[in-house]
Design an enzyme around this catalytic site. Structure first.
Site, PDB file in Angstrom:
ATOM      1  N   CYS A  40       0.767  -1.204  -0.048  1.00 40.71           N
ATOM      2  CA  CYS A  40      -0.059   0.108   0.027  1.00 40.71           C
ATOM      3  C   CYS A  40       0.936   1.343   0.114  1.00 40.71           C
ATOM      4  CB  CYS A  40      -0.889  -0.021   1.102  1.00 40.71           C
ATOM      5  SG  CYS A  40      -0.111   0.312   2.807  1.00 40.71           S
ATOM      6  N   HIS A  46       0.408  11.454  16.374  1.00 38.65           N
ATOM      7  CA  HIS A  46      -0.269  10.769  15.256  1.00 38.65           C
ATOM      8  C   HIS A  46       0.749   9.677  14.569  1.00 38.65           C
ATOM      9  CE1 HIS A  46      -2.823  10.140  11.682  1.00 38.65           C
ATOM     10  NE2 HIS A  46      -1.793  10.228  10.898  1.00 38.65           N
ATOM     11  N   ASP A  97      -3.759 -11.967   4.269  1.00 37.02           N
ATOM     12  CA  ASP A  97      -3.776 -13.191   4.851  1.00 37.02           C
ATOM     13  C   ASP A  97      -2.715 -12.954   5.909  1.00 37.02           C
ATOM     14  OD1 ASP A  97      -3.491 -15.636   5.533  1.00 37.02           O
ATOM     15  OD2 ASP A  97      -2.013 -16.135   3.883  1.00 37.02           O
ATOM     16  N   ARG A 153      -4.861  -3.915   9.353  1.00 31.00           N
ATOM     17  CA  ARG A 153      -3.747  -3.202   8.599  1.00 31.00           C
ATOM     18  C   ARG A 153      -3.394  -1.907   9.366  1.00 31.00           C
ATOM     19  NH1 ARG A 153      -2.989   0.382   3.963  1.00 31.00           N
ATOM     20  NH2 ARG A 153      -4.986   0.183   3.602  1.00 31.00           N
ATOM     21  N   CYS A 186      -1.442   1.072   9.169  1.00 30.56           N
ATOM     22  CA  CYS A 186      -0.806   1.676   8.029  1.00 30.56           C
ATOM     23  C   CYS A 186       0.007   2.978   8.796  1.00 30.56           C
ATOM     24  CB  CYS A 186      -2.022   1.979   7.197  1.00 30.56           C
ATOM     25  SG  CYS A 186      -1.105   2.819   5.584  1.00 30.56           S
TER      26      CYS A 186
END
Ligand SMILES: [Zn+2]
Length: 140
Positions: free
Chosen positions: A67, A104, A115, A121, A123
Site C-alpha cells: 500500500c 499521530h 492473509d 492493517r 498503516c
C-alpha cells in the site's frame, strides 16, 4: 487529551522534531506513499515512536501490504496505541496515536482480506517511527 505521559508544548515539539516529522506526528499529516524509509524494510527489530521513543510495533507483525506505507497486523501490545474516529476526509477512518505521547502514527483498516492473523492493517507513516534493529541472532 491531557493524560499522556509525555507532555510537551507546541514549541517544544517544534524544537524536538524536524519540520516533516512535526507535520505528520503533531498535525496528523501523511507522508507520500512509497516514500517512507521503512515501507519495504524487513530488518528484525522494534519500531519506536519517533516523538517519544515508546516501543510501538515489532518487525514480527510487519507484513507486505503493497500500500506504500509500513503495515503491521498488530501493535506490540494493545495498550501501546490509541485508536480514535477520524472523519477528516469526509468518511470514517480510525486514526492511530501513540498512547505515550499522543502523536499521530497513521490509521488502522480492517477486513481488507490480507492473509494475516488479525485482518487488520495498521498503516503507519515511516516518519512516525524509528527502527531499532535487533542485535544479531541472539535476541531471544
Ligand atoms: Zn510517542
Amino acid at each position: 487529551m491531557s493524560d499522556f505521559k509525555v507532555q510537551l508544548t507546541d514549541s517544544q515539539w517544534r524544537d524536538k522534531l524536524s519540520a516533516d516529522e512535526y507535520r505528520v506526528l503533531r498535525q496528523a499529516g501523511t507522508e507520500r506513499a512509497f516514500t517512507g524509509e521503512y515501507t519495504d524494510t524487513k530488518t528484525v527489530g522494534v519500531y519506536r515512536c519517533r516523538a517519544c521513543d515508546a516501543e510501538l510495533f515489532r518487525s514480527t507483525e510487519k507484513f507486505e501490504s503493497h500500500c506504500g506505507w509500513p503495515s503491521f497486523f498488530s501493535p506490540l501490545a494493545g495498550d501501546r496505541v490509541i485508536e480514535r474516529r477520524d472523519d477528516s476526509l469526509g468518511y470514517v477512518r480510525t486514526e492511530v496515536l501513540c498512547a505515550n505521547c499522543g502523536s499521530h502514527l497513521g490509521h488502522v483498516f480492517e477486513g481488507e482480506g490480507y492473509d494475516t492473523p488479525t485482518d487488520l492493517r495498521y498503516c503507519i507513516n515511516s516518519i512516525s517511527l524509528k527502527l531499532e534493529p535487533a542485535d544479531g541472532p541472539s535476541v531471544y
